[in-house]
Design an enzyme around this catalytic site. Structure first.
Site, PDB file in Angstrom:
ATOM      1  N   ARG A 107      14.443  17.507 -13.020  1.00 40.79           N
ATOM      2  CA  ARG A 107      13.265  18.704 -12.765  1.00 40.79           C
ATOM      3  C   ARG A 107      12.100  17.897 -13.825  1.00 40.79           C
ATOM      4  O   ARG A 107      11.925  17.423 -14.928  1.00 40.79           O
ATOM      5  CB  ARG A 107      13.446  19.188 -14.073  1.00 40.79           C
ATOM      6  CG  ARG A 107      15.057  20.328 -13.016  1.00 40.79           C
ATOM      7  CD  ARG A 107      15.359  21.415 -13.559  1.00 40.79           C
ATOM      8  NE  ARG A 107      17.308  21.948 -13.671  1.00 40.79           N
ATOM      9  CZ  ARG A 107      17.382  23.269 -13.374  1.00 40.79           C
ATOM     10  NH1 ARG A 107      16.541  23.996 -12.920  1.00 40.79           N
ATOM     11  NH2 ARG A 107      18.613  22.732 -12.568  1.00 40.79           N
TER      12      ARG A 107
ATOM     13  N   THR B 137      15.172  42.429 -16.974  1.00 44.68           N
ATOM     14  CA  THR B 137      14.321  41.331 -17.758  1.00 44.68           C
ATOM     15  C   THR B 137      12.852  42.185 -18.079  1.00 44.68           C
ATOM     16  O   THR B 137      13.269  43.131 -17.575  1.00 44.68           O
ATOM     17  CB  THR B 137      13.957  40.037 -17.526  1.00 44.68           C
ATOM     18  OG1 THR B 137      13.776  39.044 -18.586  1.00 44.68           O
ATOM     19  CG2 THR B 137      13.220  39.979 -16.178  1.00 44.68           C
TER      20      THR B 137
ATOM     21  N   HIS C  89      14.998  40.594 -10.820  1.00 46.30           N
ATOM     22  CA  HIS C  89      13.722  40.369 -10.079  1.00 46.30           C
ATOM     23  C   HIS C  89      13.586  41.954  -9.295  1.00 46.30           C
ATOM     24  O   HIS C  89      13.054  41.107  -8.312  1.00 46.30           O
ATOM     25  CB  HIS C  89      14.640  39.061  -8.595  1.00 46.30           C
ATOM     26  CG  HIS C  89      14.437  37.271  -9.666  1.00 46.30           C
ATOM     27  ND1 HIS C  89      13.710  37.203  -9.709  1.00 46.30           N
ATOM     28  CD2 HIS C  89      15.595  37.409  -9.914  1.00 46.30           C
ATOM     29  CE1 HIS C  89      13.971  35.801 -10.842  1.00 46.30           C
ATOM     30  NE2 HIS C  89      15.536  36.498 -10.924  1.00 46.30           N
TER      31      HIS C  89
ATOM     32  N   THR D  34      17.416  36.462 -34.934  1.00 44.44           N
ATOM     33  CA  THR D  34      16.681  38.007 -35.541  1.00 44.44           C
ATOM     34  C   THR D  34      15.956  37.618 -34.065  1.00 44.44           C
ATOM     35  O   THR D  34      15.874  37.879 -32.495  1.00 44.44           O
ATOM     36  CB  THR D  34      15.092  36.227 -35.676  1.00 44.44           C
ATOM     37  OG1 THR D  34      15.956  35.553 -36.908  1.00 44.44           O
ATOM     38  CG2 THR D  34      14.139  37.484 -36.090  1.00 44.44           C
TER      39      THR D  34
ATOM     40  N   LYS E 189       9.483  39.112 -16.149  1.00 46.39           N
ATOM     41  CA  LYS E 189       8.979  39.059 -15.085  1.00 46.39           C
ATOM     42  C   LYS E 189       8.078  39.851 -14.346  1.00 46.39           C
ATOM     43  O   LYS E 189       6.553  39.926 -14.504  1.00 46.39           O
ATOM     44  CB  LYS E 189      10.737  37.943 -14.390  1.00 46.39           C
ATOM     45  CG  LYS E 189      11.426  37.323 -14.158  1.00 46.39           C
ATOM     46  CD  LYS E 189      12.579  37.029 -13.852  1.00 46.39           C
ATOM     47  CE  LYS E 189      13.508  36.471 -14.265  1.00 46.39           C
ATOM     48  NZ  LYS E 189      13.027  34.830 -14.610  1.00 46.39           N
TER      49      LYS E 189
ATOM     50  N   SER F 138      33.417  39.850  -9.533  1.00 38.97           N
ATOM     51  CA  SER F 138      31.752  38.227  -9.638  1.00 38.97           C
ATOM     52  C   SER F 138      31.689  38.201  -8.534  1.00 38.97           C
ATOM     53  O   SER F 138      32.112  37.553  -7.852  1.00 38.97           O
ATOM     54  CB  SER F 138      32.202  37.285 -11.231  1.00 38.97           C
ATOM     55  OG  SER F 138      30.489  36.515 -11.131  1.00 38.97           O
TER      56      SER F 138
ATOM     57  N   THR G 288      20.563  24.079  -8.739  1.00 40.87           N
ATOM     58  CA  THR G 288      19.517  26.018  -8.709  1.00 40.87           C
ATOM     59  C   THR G 288      19.812  26.457  -7.067  1.00 40.87           C
ATOM     60  O   THR G 288      20.274  27.571  -6.744  1.00 40.87           O
ATOM     61  CB  THR G 288      17.909  25.527  -8.410  1.00 40.87           C
ATOM     62  OG1 THR G 288      18.348  25.130  -9.889  1.00 40.87           O
ATOM     63  CG2 THR G 288      17.465  27.061  -8.738  1.00 40.87           C
TER      64      THR G 288
ATOM     65  N   SER H 278      17.718  36.056  -6.042  1.00 42.53           N
ATOM     66  CA  SER H 278      16.402  35.386  -6.644  1.00 42.53           C
ATOM     67  C   SER H 278      15.925  34.103  -5.566  1.00 42.53           C
ATOM     68  O   SER H 278      14.925  33.770  -5.967  1.00 42.53           O
ATOM     69  CB  SER H 278      16.325  34.915  -7.994  1.00 42.53           C
ATOM     70  OG  SER H 278      16.800  33.925  -8.712  1.00 42.53           O
TER      71      SER H 278
HETATM   72  N1  PMP Z   1      19.806  36.552 -14.077  1.00 53.07           N
HETATM   73  C1  PMP Z   1      18.518  36.029 -12.869  1.00 53.07           C
HETATM   74  C2  PMP Z   1      18.818  36.540 -11.951  1.00 53.07           C
HETATM   75  C3  PMP Z   1      17.198  35.616 -13.649  1.00 53.07           C
HETATM   76  O1  PMP Z   1      17.463  34.567 -12.076  1.00 53.07           O
HETATM   77  C4  PMP Z   1      17.155  34.833 -14.855  1.00 53.07           C
HETATM   78  C5  PMP Z   1      16.425  34.169 -15.013  1.00 53.07           C
HETATM   79  N2  PMP Z   1      15.909  33.283 -13.650  1.00 53.07           N
HETATM   80  C6  PMP Z   1      18.152  35.621 -15.422  1.00 53.07           C
HETATM   81  C7  PMP Z   1      19.012  36.982 -15.433  1.00 53.07           C
HETATM   82  C8  PMP Z   1      17.653  35.340 -17.293  1.00 53.07           C
HETATM   83  O2  PMP Z   1      16.393  36.663 -17.307  1.00 53.07           O
HETATM   84  P1  PMP Z   1      15.460  35.810 -17.900  1.00 53.07           P
HETATM   85  O3  PMP Z   1      14.311  34.794 -17.791  1.00 53.07           O
HETATM   86  O4  PMP Z   1      14.703  36.485 -18.873  1.00 53.07           O
HETATM   87  O5  PMP Z   1      15.954  34.777 -19.438  1.00 53.07           O
END
Ligand code: PMP
Length: 407
Positions: free
Chosen positions: A26, A247, A219, A280, A250, A139, A365, A191
């Site tokens: 990367r 999250t 997402h 924290t 995003k 899962s 990925t 994603s």
């Molecule tokens: N779940 C999915 C499906 C994700 O794609 C991601 C991050 N790309 C996360 C959780 C993690 O979220 P964060 O970037 O807020 O750590």
């Protein structure tokens, strides 16, 4: 006895050389985002401004005036940091207000903040699966690394079902003892391919076999549903999910993660999840910015409307230019390249010659042979920006003799 003399750096380098050999090493772009200029950013490696097409700040809320004002105000009022873990003086009023807002957004009794979406998945699934005796986790095979790692960490029994496949999920549920506690974990918008789970079918199966449901809407929050509550909100299904996870980094443009669910569930995770307890808390200004972003997106439809328009426009232009892209029901536009070195080469050329930045997505990925340029157009890309990008892609496609998509 003398200590063995490993050359540790050589061991590290050997592993890195492996990545370089298969094109999956990367490279990070050294970008400077400049408030008010998104989707443009200054690229320090190139020494010029570029247009960013691969950000997960899907709606540009990371630079929205309402968010910035809330963060400035909170910074001046409360200072930089939270002051501690949530348990030891770190619970600021901003966290409490944000958790209330998130619970309300998803129509749940409660919500719990984490420092990232990654941590919220890892800690929540890990804690539920480990602490609920005999719990079996079902899962989806395409689940994000944060869910996979959390489940693995719990050491609970895991069944991986075929991606988005209710038939396979039912076969696995049926084979488990009816009285075993179970949790079905999946995402709404995936994603990389941008496909969407059959949420209702999964909820029906969970009800039939007495399982909990855990939905990652990372997402989707901010982007889908009348108030930005995600795909579950859009489909009127939020009440059927045991946990909705999201999250703040995003669609909402800031940083942090959360779960929402029943008061008992959130209290349970709050009380047992080490990834929540021993870290924290987020700075109050982050919570204040996220709160402003959520409130804004609950009320405003304009960003979602423009977002849809830009996605549809990009797809139409790619079709006209014969550039192959995955068709899906979401906002993610994957242009399929199918080979790691070529994918990186295209990305490099797009950047150096045309000033368009799209990070190549390679193994691990995505699966080998499905390497891609993952484009996420947003409301702040103009139609002229999109014309320019598609023109550049079409030039490179032709120059490199790449196959056009069937018209
Ligand atoms: N779940 C999915 C499906 C994700 O794609 C991601 C991050 N790309 C996360 C959780 C993690 O979220 P964060 O970037 O807020 O750590």
């Amino acid at each position: 006895m003398t200590a063995s003399s490993y050359d540790y750096d050589a061991l590290f380098q050997q592993a890195l050389d492996g990545l370089k050999a298969d094109g999956s090493y990367r490279h990070f772009a050294d970008l400077e985002r400049r408030a008010g200029h998104f989707p443009r950013a200054f690229h320090h490696g190139l020494g010029r401004e570029v247009t960013v097409w691969c950000s997960n700040d899907y709606l540009g809320m990371g630079q929205h005036p309402a968010v910035l004002a809330a963060m400035h105000e909170s910074l001046d009022r409360s200072g930089a940091g939270a002051g501690g873990t949530r348990n030891i003086s770190g619970t600021n009023h901003e966290h409490v207000a944000l958790e209330r807002e998130l619970a309300d957004l998803h129509g749940k009794e409660a919500a719990l903040l984490f420092n990232s979406g990654y941590l919220s998945n890892w800690a929540t699934l890990g804690t539920i699966a480990a602490r609920i005796k005999g719990c079996v986790v079902l899962s989806d095979e395409a689940n994000h690394a944060s869910m996979i790692e959390g489940i693995r960490h719990s050491r609970a029994e895991k069944q991986v079902f075929r991606h988005n496949d209710p038939v396979d999920l039912e076969a696995r549920l049926k084979a488990l003892p009816l009285d075993a506690p179970k949790i079905v974990a999946f995402e709404s918008v995936y994603s990389m391919d941008g496909d969407i789970a059959p949420i209702e079918a999964f909820c029906d199966l969970a009800d039939k076999y007495g399982a909990m449901t855990y939905l990652d809407e990372v997402h989707a929050v901010g982007l889908y549903g009348h108030q930005g509550g995600g795909v579950a909100e859009q489909l009127g299904l939020a009440h059927r999910l045991t946990v909705i996870e999201g999250t703040l980094g995003k669609g909402f443009g800031v940083v942090g993660g959360y779960i929402s669910g029943s008061a008992a569930l959130c209290d349970f995770v709050r009380s047992f999840a080490s990834g929540f307890i021993f870290s924290t808390a987020l700075p109050p200004m982050v919570a204040a910015g996220a709160l402003a972003s959520i409130r804004y997106l609950r009320a405003s439809q304009e960003e979602r409307r423009l977002h849809k328009d830009r996605v549809a426009y990009l797809r139409a232009r790619l079709d006209e230019a014969g550039i192959p892209h995955l068709v899906n029901p979401s906002h993610i536009v994957p242009v399929m390249v199918g080979e790691a070195v070529r994918c990186r080469g295209l990305s490099d050329e797009l950047l150096a010659r045309f000033g368009h930045y799209i990070q190549p997505i390679n193994y691990p990925t995505v699966a080998r042979g499905t390497e891609r340029l993952r484009i996420t157009p947003g409301p702040l890309h103009s139609r002229a920006d999109i014309d320019d990008l598609v023109g550049a892609l079409a030039t490179l496609w032709k120059e490199q003799g790449m196959a056009a998509a069937a018209a």
